[in-house]
Scaffold this motif. Structure first.
Motif, PDB file in Angstrom:
ATOM      1  N   ILE A   1       5.890  -3.677  12.305  1.00  0.00           N
ATOM      2  CA  ILE A   1       6.511  -2.637  11.492  1.00  0.00           C
ATOM      3  C   ILE A   1       5.703  -1.362  11.664  1.00  0.00           C
ATOM      4  CG2 ILE A   1       7.185  -1.891   9.173  1.00  0.00           C
ATOM      5  CD1 ILE A   1       7.441  -4.810   8.385  1.00  0.00           C
ATOM      6  N   ARG A   2       6.375  -0.293  12.071  1.00  0.00           N
ATOM      7  CA  ARG A   2       5.711   1.003  12.244  1.00  0.00           C
ATOM      8  C   ARG A   2       5.960   1.859  11.010  1.00  0.00           C
ATOM      9  NH1 ARG A   2       8.171  -0.008  17.321  1.00  0.00           N
ATOM     10  NH2 ARG A   2       6.612  -0.654  18.844  1.00  0.00           N
ATOM     11  N   LEU A   3       4.888   2.453  10.501  1.00  0.00           N
ATOM     12  CA  LEU A   3       4.929   3.230   9.268  1.00  0.00           C
ATOM     13  C   LEU A   3       4.189   4.547   9.467  1.00  0.00           C
ATOM     14  CD1 LEU A   3       3.849   0.253   7.005  1.00  0.00           C
ATOM     15  CD2 LEU A   3       6.138   1.262   6.984  1.00  0.00           C
ATOM     16  N   ASP A   4       4.431   5.494   8.560  1.00  0.00           N
ATOM     17  CA  ASP A   4       3.676   6.749   8.608  1.00  0.00           C
ATOM     18  C   ASP A   4       2.190   6.498   8.361  1.00  0.00           C
ATOM     19  OD1 ASP A   4       5.945   8.219   9.142  1.00  0.00           O
ATOM     20  OD2 ASP A   4       6.332   8.675   7.033  1.00  0.00           O
ATOM     21  N   ARG A   5       1.893   5.566   7.485  1.00  0.00           N
ATOM     22  CA  ARG A   5       0.511   5.210   7.174  1.00  0.00           C
ATOM     23  C   ARG A   5       0.472   3.752   6.756  1.00  0.00           C
ATOM     24  NH1 ARG A   5       0.101   4.725   1.703  1.00  0.00           N
ATOM     25  NH2 ARG A   5       1.649   5.819   0.431  1.00  0.00           N
ATOM     26  N   LEU A   6      -0.719   3.180   6.726  1.00  0.00           N
ATOM     27  CA  LEU A   6      -0.858   1.801   6.275  1.00  0.00           C
ATOM     28  C   LEU A   6      -0.792   1.752   4.751  1.00  0.00           C
ATOM     29  CD1 LEU A   6      -3.736   0.544   8.607  1.00  0.00           C
ATOM     30  CD2 LEU A   6      -1.267   0.316   8.931  1.00  0.00           C
ATOM     31  N   PRO A   7      -0.135   0.741   4.172  1.00  0.00           N
ATOM     32  CA  PRO A   7      -0.048   0.660   2.708  1.00  0.00           C
ATOM     33  C   PRO A   7      -1.397   0.311   2.089  1.00  0.00           C
ATOM     34  CG  PRO A   7       0.905  -1.297   3.707  1.00  0.00           C
ATOM     35  CD  PRO A   7       0.596  -0.354   4.831  1.00  0.00           C
ATOM     36  N   ARG A   8      -1.584   0.791   0.869  1.00  0.00           N
ATOM     37  CA  ARG A   8      -2.753   0.402   0.091  1.00  0.00           C
ATOM     38  C   ARG A   8      -2.480  -0.961  -0.555  1.00  0.00           C
ATOM     39  NH1 ARG A   8      -2.188   5.956  -0.982  1.00  0.00           N
ATOM     40  NH2 ARG A   8      -0.895   5.480  -2.807  1.00  0.00           N
ATOM     41  N   PRO A   9      -3.519  -1.680  -1.026  1.00  0.00           N
ATOM     42  CA  PRO A   9      -3.288  -2.976  -1.682  1.00  0.00           C
ATOM     43  C   PRO A   9      -2.295  -2.853  -2.827  1.00  0.00           C
ATOM     44  CG  PRO A   9      -5.624  -2.687  -1.254  1.00  0.00           C
ATOM     45  CD  PRO A   9      -4.962  -1.364  -0.906  1.00  0.00           C
ATOM     46  N   GLY A  10      -1.298  -3.731  -2.833  1.00  0.00           N
ATOM     47  CA  GLY A  10      -0.288  -3.737  -3.885  1.00  0.00           C
ATOM     48  C   GLY A  10       0.829  -2.743  -3.687  1.00  0.00           C
ATOM     49  N   GLU A  11       0.805  -1.965  -2.617  1.00  0.00           N
ATOM     50  CA  GLU A  11       1.800  -0.918  -2.399  1.00  0.00           C
ATOM     51  C   GLU A  11       2.872  -1.390  -1.429  1.00  0.00           C
ATOM     52  OE1 GLU A  11       1.917   3.816  -1.131  1.00  0.00           O
ATOM     53  OE2 GLU A  11       0.317   2.518  -0.370  1.00  0.00           O
ATOM     54  N   THR A  12       4.124  -1.032  -1.700  1.00  0.00           N
ATOM     55  CA  THR A  12       5.241  -1.282  -0.797  1.00  0.00           C
ATOM     56  C   THR A  12       5.702   0.046  -0.204  1.00  0.00           C
ATOM     57  OG1 THR A  12       5.992  -3.191  -2.071  1.00  0.00           O
ATOM     58  CG2 THR A  12       7.595  -2.156  -0.610  1.00  0.00           C
ATOM     59  N   LEU A  13       5.814   0.093   1.110  1.00  0.00           N
ATOM     60  CA  LEU A  13       6.305   1.287   1.789  1.00  0.00           C
ATOM     61  C   LEU A  13       7.644   0.989   2.444  1.00  0.00           C
ATOM     62  CD1 LEU A  13       3.073   2.624   3.565  1.00  0.00           C
ATOM     63  CD2 LEU A  13       4.077   3.389   1.413  1.00  0.00           C
ATOM     64  N   LEU A  14       8.576   1.912   2.347  1.00  0.00           N
ATOM     65  CA  LEU A  14       9.885   1.760   2.964  1.00  0.00           C
ATOM     66  C   LEU A  14       9.995   2.686   4.173  1.00  0.00           C
ATOM     67  CD1 LEU A  14      12.201   1.736  -0.201  1.00  0.00           C
ATOM     68  CD2 LEU A  14      11.345  -0.217   1.103  1.00  0.00           C
ATOM     69  N   GLY A  15      10.977   2.384   5.006  1.00  0.00           N
ATOM     70  CA  GLY A  15      11.296   3.296   6.090  1.00  0.00           C
ATOM     71  C   GLY A  15      10.668   2.956   7.415  1.00  0.00           C
ATOM     72  N   GLY A  16       9.986   1.810   7.518  1.00  0.00           N
ATOM     73  CA  GLY A  16       9.331   1.453   8.775  1.00  0.00           C
ATOM     74  C   GLY A  16      10.304   0.910   9.801  1.00  0.00           C
TER      75      GLY A  16
ATOM     76  N   PHE B   1      11.153  -1.747  12.784  1.00  0.00           N
ATOM     77  CA  PHE B   1      10.767  -3.124  13.074  1.00  0.00           C
ATOM     78  C   PHE B   1      11.060  -3.475  14.523  1.00  0.00           C
ATOM     79  CE2 PHE B   1      11.985  -7.635  13.462  1.00  0.00           C
ATOM     80  CZ  PHE B   1      10.787  -8.226  13.092  1.00  0.00           C
ATOM     81  N   SER B   2      10.147  -4.239  15.141  1.00  0.00           N
ATOM     82  CA  SER B   2      10.387  -4.766  16.479  1.00  0.00           C
ATOM     83  C   SER B   2       9.586  -6.047  16.654  1.00  0.00           C
ATOM     84  CB  SER B   2       9.986  -3.742  17.553  1.00  0.00           C
ATOM     85  OG  SER B   2       8.600  -3.464  17.476  1.00  0.00           O
ATOM     86  N   THR B   3       9.903  -6.800  17.690  1.00  0.00           N
ATOM     87  CA  THR B   3       9.129  -7.991  18.034  1.00  0.00           C
ATOM     88  C   THR B   3       8.600  -7.847  19.455  1.00  0.00           C
ATOM     89  OG1 THR B   3      11.051  -9.218  18.860  1.00  0.00           O
ATOM     90  CG2 THR B   3      10.496  -9.469  16.521  1.00  0.00           C
ATOM     91  N   SER B   4       7.475  -8.522  19.720  1.00  0.00           N
ATOM     92  CA  SER B   4       6.850  -8.451  21.038  1.00  0.00           C
ATOM     93  C   SER B   4       5.997  -9.689  21.234  1.00  0.00           C
ATOM     94  CB  SER B   4       5.976  -7.184  21.139  1.00  0.00           C
ATOM     95  OG  SER B   4       5.258  -7.149  22.356  1.00  0.00           O
ATOM     96  N   GLY B   5       5.817 -10.088  22.487  1.00  0.00           N
ATOM     97  CA  GLY B   5       4.882 -11.154  22.769  1.00  0.00           C
ATOM     98  C   GLY B   5       3.470 -10.708  22.437  1.00  0.00           C
ATOM     99  N   GLY B   6       2.643 -11.628  21.936  1.00  0.00           N
ATOM    100  CA  GLY B   6       1.286 -11.288  21.553  1.00  0.00           C
ATOM    101  C   GLY B   6       0.387 -12.509  21.526  1.00  0.00           C
ATOM    102  N   GLY B   7      -0.662 -12.437  20.738  1.00  0.00           N
ATOM    103  CA  GLY B   7      -1.712 -13.456  20.724  1.00  0.00           C
ATOM    104  C   GLY B   7      -2.796 -13.041  21.690  1.00  0.00           C
ATOM    105  N   LYS B   8      -4.050 -13.089  21.240  1.00  0.00           N
ATOM    106  CA  LYS B   8      -5.138 -12.559  22.055  1.00  0.00           C
ATOM    107  C   LYS B   8      -5.236 -13.267  23.411  1.00  0.00           C
ATOM    108  CE  LYS B   8      -8.729 -10.787  20.258  1.00  0.00           C
ATOM    109  NZ  LYS B   8      -8.229  -9.402  20.259  1.00  0.00           N
TER     110      LYS B   8
END
Length: 312
Positions: free
Chosen positions: A16-31, A33-40
């Motif tokens: 989820i891409r957002l303008d900024r990272l949420p603070r603890p307990g905060e919900t942000l809208l408007g991000g 969404f995408s999926t991608s292969g991952g894992g280190k």
């Protein structure tokens, strides 16, 4: 010997891409969404393959659609997946990634089948260690499995690289089996207790890791570049610092994985560790300018072109 063995994790990243990272307990809208292969582990294997390496991967996947897709993605890169196992006891691994507009991220991982990769799986894949130039490991699979892989690498005279991420307490017997350790600043501080704010701090942290038995240390420091410290058999330590390439970072997800995969790809060709640094740094610099993990990993020609442009 040019073959590379990567043992480790594979995840499906849910981003989820957002303008900024949420603070603890905060919900942000408007991000977005995408999926991608991952894992280190999978990221590093693909980075090494795209950099020109002949790569084998050892990992555990769930008997599900996500596992099907992850294995297909590895195979499509020309990676040998004969050392991979499916297990219906757990789903394939997933990661939830939040990415801010400035490129910073936070990540939560549900390891799933990655947690079922066992020392027995390493034993089953032992033939892949025979003749491998380098073995690359991370810490998203059980620690006893990582230790088994290091023991197997030593028996087969492979150069072993440990990317100690995510950071955790490591048994005293593990680090002396590691030829090269590649922590970032946070991981280096976790392992040594030394907060890294400048070159001197990085040198002190590297010395602490040498004292625990590691021959070569690379500390990746984001926009501050990298610190390479090497200890000779006689105990003499040499250190160098390389600045980072200046780029506009959009997403730092998998930048460290790209760096590690490309370092190992260059080492497998016989290139000296210090000479391999610019190539790996360039690859990471390209990756952070794009969104996603595996989708951002550059190919060999892209990296060479980037380096050529920076020399002009």
């Amino acid at each position: 010997m040019t073959r590379i063995l990567v043992a480790g994790s594979s995840n499906t990243d849910m981003i989820i891409r957002l303008d900024r990272l949420p603070r603890p307990g905060e919900t942000l809208l408007g991000g977005e969404f995408s999926t991608s292969g991952g894992g280190k582990g999978a990221n590093q294997a693909i980075a090494a393959a795209r950099a020109g390496g002949d790569v084998s991967f050892v990992g555990c996947f769930g008997a599900d659609t996500l596992g099907d897709e992850a294995l297909a993605a590895l195979a499509a890169e020309g990676i040998d997946i004969s050392g991979c196992r499916r297990d219906s006891a757990a789903p394939s691994g997933v990661a939830q990634i939040l990415v801010a507009a400035d490129g910073e991220n936070c990540i939560a991982v549900a390891p799933g089948a990655n947690a079922l990769l066992t020392p027995a799986d390493i034993g089953s894949a032992e033939s892949l260690f025979d003749g491998a130039a380098a073995v690359l490991l991370q810490l998203e699979t059980p620690l006893e499995t990582v230790q088994a892989a290091l023991e197997t690498a030593r028996r087969h005279h492979c150069y072993s690289v440990l990317n100690p991420a995510p950071a955790c307490d490591l048994p005293a017997a593990l680090l002396p089996m590691v030829d090269l350790i590649t922590p970032n600043e946070t991981e280096a501080e976790y392992l040594t207790g030394i907060a890294i704010e400048n070159d001197s701090d990085a040198e002190a942290a590297a010395l602490a890791l040498h004292a625990r038995g590691v021959k070569d240390v690379i500390i990746t420091r984001g926009s501050a570049g990298v610190t390479l410290s090497r200890q000779s058999p006689a105990g003499q330590v040499s250190t160098c610092h390389r600045p980072a390439f200046a780029v506009n970072a959009l997403d730092t997800t998998a930048a460290g994985d790209v760096f590690n995969g490309c370092i190992v790809a260059r080492l497998a060709t016989g290139e000296d560790l210090a000479d391999a640094l610019p190539f790996a740094q360039a690859a990471a610099a390209i990756a952070v300018q794009q969104f996603g993990a595996q989708s951002s990993i550059p190919r060999h020609d892209d990296i060479r072109h980037f380096l050529a442009e920076r020399r002009h």
